[in-house]
Design a protein around this motif. Structure first.
Motif, PDB file in Angstrom:
ATOM      1  N   GLY A 148       0.788  -1.220   0.000  1.00 38.32           N
ATOM      2  CA  GLY A 148       0.000   0.000   0.000  1.00 38.32           C
ATOM      3  C   GLY A 148       0.822   1.272   0.000  1.00 38.32           C
ATOM      4  N   ASP A 149       0.174   2.360  -0.397  1.00 35.00           N
ATOM      5  CA  ASP A 149       0.827   3.669  -0.445  1.00 35.00           C
ATOM      6  C   ASP A 149       1.288   4.128   0.939  1.00 35.00           C
ATOM      7  N   GLU A 150       0.558   3.709   1.979  1.00 33.59           N
ATOM      8  CA  GLU A 150       0.878   4.152   3.345  1.00 33.59           C
ATOM      9  C   GLU A 150       2.181   3.547   3.872  1.00 33.59           C
ATOM     10  N   THR A 151       2.641   2.483   3.241  1.00 33.02           N
ATOM     11  CA  THR A 151       3.843   1.808   3.761  1.00 33.02           C
ATOM     12  C   THR A 151       5.058   1.935   2.846  1.00 33.02           C
ATOM     13  N   THR A 152       4.967   2.745   1.802  1.00 33.73           N
ATOM     14  CA  THR A 152       6.072   2.812   0.826  1.00 33.73           C
ATOM     15  C   THR A 152       7.407   3.198   1.442  1.00 33.73           C
ATOM     16  N   LYS A 153       7.389   3.979   2.507  1.00 35.47           N
ATOM     17  CA  LYS A 153       8.649   4.414   3.129  1.00 35.47           C
ATOM     18  C   LYS A 153       9.087   3.490   4.270  1.00 35.47           C
ATOM     19  N   GLN A 154       8.335   2.405   4.487  1.00 38.61           N
ATOM     20  CA  GLN A 154       8.659   1.476   5.567  1.00 38.61           C
ATOM     21  C   GLN A 154       9.594   0.384   5.068  1.00 38.61           C
ATOM     22  N   GLU A 155      10.481  -0.070   5.941  1.00 39.57           N
ATOM     23  CA  GLU A 155      11.414  -1.139   5.562  1.00 39.57           C
ATOM     24  C   GLU A 155      10.699  -2.422   5.171  1.00 39.57           C
ATOM     25  N   PHE A 156       9.518  -2.647   5.753  1.00 37.49           N
ATOM     26  CA  PHE A 156       8.795  -3.886   5.473  1.00 37.49           C
ATOM     27  C   PHE A 156       7.967  -3.816   4.181  1.00 37.49           C
ATOM     28  N   HIS A 157       7.965  -2.671   3.510  1.00 39.76           N
ATOM     29  CA  HIS A 157       7.222  -2.543   2.253  1.00 39.76           C
ATOM     30  C   HIS A 157       7.754  -3.551   1.244  1.00 39.76           C
ATOM     31  N   GLU A 158       6.868  -4.315   0.652  1.00 43.17           N
ATOM     32  CA  GLU A 158       7.192  -5.377  -0.312  1.00 43.17           C
ATOM     33  C   GLU A 158       8.004  -6.511   0.303  1.00 43.17           C
ATOM     34  N   LEU A 159       7.782  -6.750   1.571  1.00 41.59           N
ATOM     35  CA  LEU A 159       8.375  -7.895   2.259  1.00 41.59           C
ATOM     36  C   LEU A 159       7.832  -9.181   1.642  1.00 41.59           C
ATOM     37  N   ASP A 160       8.636 -10.199   1.581  1.00 42.65           N
ATOM     38  CA  ASP A 160       8.209 -11.504   1.089  1.00 42.65           C
ATOM     39  C   ASP A 160       6.940 -11.930   1.822  1.00 42.65           C
ATOM     40  N   ASP A 161       5.937 -12.428   1.102  1.00 39.56           N
ATOM     41  CA  ASP A 161       4.649 -12.787   1.703  1.00 39.56           C
ATOM     42  C   ASP A 161       4.791 -13.813   2.828  1.00 39.56           C
ATOM     43  N   HIS A 162       5.654 -14.794   2.636  1.00 42.22           N
ATOM     44  CA  HIS A 162       5.877 -15.823   3.657  1.00 42.22           C
ATOM     45  C   HIS A 162       6.456 -15.205   4.935  1.00 42.22           C
ATOM     46  N   VAL A 163       7.412 -14.324   4.780  1.00 44.48           N
ATOM     47  CA  VAL A 163       8.043 -13.669   5.930  1.00 44.48           C
ATOM     48  C   VAL A 163       7.045 -12.720   6.597  1.00 44.48           C
ATOM     49  N   LEU A 164       6.248 -12.017   5.801  1.00 41.87           N
ATOM     50  CA  LEU A 164       5.219 -11.135   6.359  1.00 41.87           C
ATOM     51  C   LEU A 164       4.247 -11.919   7.233  1.00 41.87           C
ATOM     52  N   LEU A 165       3.773 -13.035   6.730  1.00 43.43           N
ATOM     53  CA  LEU A 165       2.826 -13.854   7.492  1.00 43.43           C
ATOM     54  C   LEU A 165       3.448 -14.360   8.790  1.00 43.43           C
ATOM     55  N   LYS A 166       4.691 -14.818   8.732  1.00 42.76           N
ATOM     56  CA  LYS A 166       5.388 -15.270   9.949  1.00 42.76           C
ATOM     57  C   LYS A 166       5.538 -14.123  10.942  1.00 42.76           C
ATOM     58  N   SER A 167       5.793 -12.922  10.423  1.00 46.11           N
ATOM     59  CA  SER A 167       5.952 -11.750  11.281  1.00 46.11           C
ATOM     60  C   SER A 167       4.648 -11.385  11.976  1.00 46.11           C
ATOM     61  N   ILE A 168       3.554 -11.449  11.237  1.00 42.52           N
ATOM     62  CA  ILE A 168       2.231 -11.173  11.818  1.00 42.52           C
ATOM     63  C   ILE A 168       1.910 -12.222  12.883  1.00 42.52           C
ATOM     64  N   LYS A 169       2.293 -13.460  12.631  1.00 43.53           N
ATOM     65  CA  LYS A 169       2.029 -14.527  13.611  1.00 43.53           C
ATOM     66  C   LYS A 169       2.808 -14.297  14.909  1.00 43.53           C
TER      67      LYS A 169
END
Length: 174
Positions: free
Chosen positions: A134-155
């Motif tokens: 999303g546009d709100e996260t473009t300046k965040q380090e996690f922007h375009e994080l690998d989907d698998h890693v994102l899901l593990k991070s949310i968990k």
């Protein structure tokens, strides 16, 4: 925006670096250097996955300027060390694909949660797509994080009571 350029450590131009050393103390220092190099390389280029079958032809494991590359056995030793340290997860039983985690899911979770709190996203549902692309996260380090890693991070946030996955598409932060 200029493309990222990786600066190779001095070891990369040292021919013996590409031969796994038999002396245990030397080998441990060598593996530390290999692990640091792999993780920093993946971080600079925001890469998360690796196809092991083609790895030995890539610049990370093959320095053309000195005509040296790791052997398949050497690559396996480096990858197993990354796995032992928690920086690598195999994606398949045949060990042909892996995820390289230059930051742990716990660390990613902290960054994501800090963003959620700072941007007023607590007690709000957002989609994983918004979070990741999303546009709100473009300046965040996690922007375009690998989907698998994102899901593990949310968990990891879910296990701490800071978030709840809403099906497979959304997340609510607390």
């Amino acid at each position: 925006m200029a493309a990222a350029v990786y600066e190779w450590p001095w070891q990369y131009n040292f021919p013996p670096f590409f031969t796994i050393q038999p002396n245990l103390d030397t080998r441990q220092k060598q593996l530390d250097a290999w692990c640091n190099m792999v993780l920093s390389y993946f971080k600079v280029y925001k890469m998360y996955t690796m196809d092991v079958s083609g790895a030995l032809t890539q610049p990370l494991f093959y320095n053309k300027s000195i005509d040296r590359k790791l052997t398949q056995e050497g690559l396996n030793v480096v990858l197993e060390e990354l796995c032992r340290r928690g920086n690598l997860e195999w994606q398949d039983a045949g060990r042909t694909q892996c995820t390289i985690m230059w930051r742990s899911p716990l660390e990613w979770g902290k960054l994501i949660y800090r963003w959620a709190v700072d941007s007023g996203m607590t007690n709000t549902v957002c989609t994983l797509y918004e979070l990741n692309h999303g546009d709100e996260t473009t300046k965040q380090e996690f922007h375009e994080l690998d989907d698998h890693v994102l899901l593990k991070s949310i968990k990891t946030l879910e296990s701490q009571g800071k978030a709840e996955l809403m099906g497979s598409e959304g997340v609510k932060f607390f």
